[in-house]
Design a protein around this motif. Structure first.
Motif, PDB file in Angstrom:
ATOM      1  N   VAL A   1       0.391  -8.861   0.351  1.00  0.00           N
ATOM      2  CA  VAL A   1       1.006  -7.637  -0.188  1.00  0.00           C
ATOM      3  C   VAL A   1       2.520  -7.712  -0.114  1.00  0.00           C
ATOM      4  CG1 VAL A   1       1.221  -5.137   0.144  1.00  0.00           C
ATOM      5  CG2 VAL A   1      -1.022  -6.227   0.311  1.00  0.00           C
TER       6      VAL A   1
ATOM      7  N   ASN B   1      -1.139   1.340   3.913  1.00  0.00           N
ATOM      8  CA  ASN B   1      -0.822   0.663   2.662  1.00  0.00           C
ATOM      9  C   ASN B   1      -2.132   0.416   1.924  1.00  0.00           C
ATOM     10  OD1 ASN B   1      -0.239  -1.335   0.666  1.00  0.00           O
ATOM     11  ND2 ASN B   1       1.638  -1.838   1.762  1.00  0.00           N
ATOM     12  N   GLU B   2      -2.380   1.207   0.897  1.00  0.00           N
ATOM     13  CA  GLU B   2      -3.656   1.127   0.186  1.00  0.00           C
ATOM     14  C   GLU B   2      -3.885  -0.239  -0.453  1.00  0.00           C
ATOM     15  OE1 GLU B   2      -4.014   4.350  -2.524  1.00  0.00           O
ATOM     16  OE2 GLU B   2      -3.912   5.902  -0.972  1.00  0.00           O
ATOM     17  N   LYS B   3      -2.815  -0.863  -0.912  1.00  0.00           N
ATOM     18  CA  LYS B   3      -2.970  -2.191  -1.518  1.00  0.00           C
ATOM     19  C   LYS B   3      -3.377  -3.216  -0.465  1.00  0.00           C
ATOM     20  CE  LYS B   3      -0.401  -3.346  -4.978  1.00  0.00           C
ATOM     21  NZ  LYS B   3       0.707  -3.797  -5.871  1.00  0.00           N
ATOM     22  N   GLU B   4      -2.825  -3.075   0.728  1.00  0.00           N
ATOM     23  CA  GLU B   4      -3.176  -3.990   1.821  1.00  0.00           C
ATOM     24  C   GLU B   4      -4.643  -3.816   2.211  1.00  0.00           C
ATOM     25  OE1 GLU B   4      -1.700  -4.575   6.394  1.00  0.00           O
ATOM     26  OE2 GLU B   4      -0.153  -4.322   4.852  1.00  0.00           O
TER      27      GLU B   4
END
Length: 263
Positions: free
Chosen positions: A67, A36-39
């Protein structure tokens, strides 16, 4: 054993190794967790101290909660306002204000105000001294033992033992609670810095018994509770307790306290 048999055995082992490698490679790709790139981006905004002050097991757990939108972006005291803004930017939200919290030692029993009832020659840790006769060497059974278990546990090195009692440098404290966990006398609490008033005593003894062993201990007179304009102070077994959620930090209790143990 003939050479031919050795070669066959080696070939079989090599073949099995190759097959196993192929199977593991395929399995790794099939079972690999999606990143998860946002995480990852949120995690990069955190300091990595894994202190748990945010209420989560560590920075990874907090990043995952942010997230998943089950946690606000401003819980990391260690990251501060800058970190909260960075996390909010990743999440596309407005940055909330980080509530500064810090540890407080509820004891004022320094060597100036209280003494020892005997010479302690055991292991120089609070944990060891607490199980010695009388709960330790201090004249007050509720007093800070002064051997610095809390200071050893502090990741910020913001606790000093001054004149026999632990003192927290609150501007550096990240409210991780590690000091709270190791204090055998349960003298340390973590509270909001904007509500700073605290009764720096933990004795539940009667007033005269307190005065006999410490000249700055809470004597249970209740004057602080009487002058509090918002009823934020209650008496609990001869000890004043300030409800931090109700306290408006007016300072009336500190001014009225005859032994000056509220500050």
């Amino acid at each position: 054993m003939e050479v031919r048999e050795v070669l066959i055995a080696a070939g079989v082992v090599a073949g099995l190794g190759l097959l196993l490698g192929i199977v593991l490679g395929i399995a790794g790709k099939l079972l690999a967790a999606a990143v998860n790139e946002k995480e990852v981006a949120v995690r990069a905004c955190l300091p990595g101290v894994n202190c748990g002050a945010c209420g989560y097991a560590g920075c990874d757990a907090y990043a995952a909660a942010v997230v998943a939108e089950t946690a606000p972006t401003n819980l990391c005291v260690a990251a501060g306002e800058k970190g909260a803004k960075e996390i909010a930017a990743v999440m596309g939200k407005a940055a909330g204000k980080v509530q500064k919290r810090a540890a407080v030692v509820r004891c004022s029993g320094s060597c100036k105000h209280t003494g020892d009832k005997y010479i302690y020659d055991g292991v120089k840790t609070c944990a060891a001294a607490a199980v010695a006769p009388g709960g330790g060497q201090r004249a007050c059974a509720y007093a800070c033992l002064g051997f610095g278990d809390c200071a050893e546990a502090c990741p910020q090195q913001c606790i000093d033992i001054i004149d026999g009692v632990a003192v927290v440098q609150q501007e550096r404290c990240i409210a991780c609670g590690k000091c709270v966990a190791v204090c055998p006398k349960e003298l340390i609490t973590v509270q909001a810095a904007e509500r700073p008033y605290t009764v720096r005593c933990s004795s539940h003894d009667k007033g005269k018994a307190v005065k006999d062993v410490c000249d700055i201990g809470c004597i249970g007179c209740g004057l602080c509770a009487k002058v509090c304009p918002v009823d934020a102070i209650q008496m609990d077994r001869d000890l004043a307790h300030i409800d931090q959620e109700l306290c408006i930090a007016c300072g009336a209790c500190a001014e009225k306290c005859p032994v000056h143990v509220i500050y």
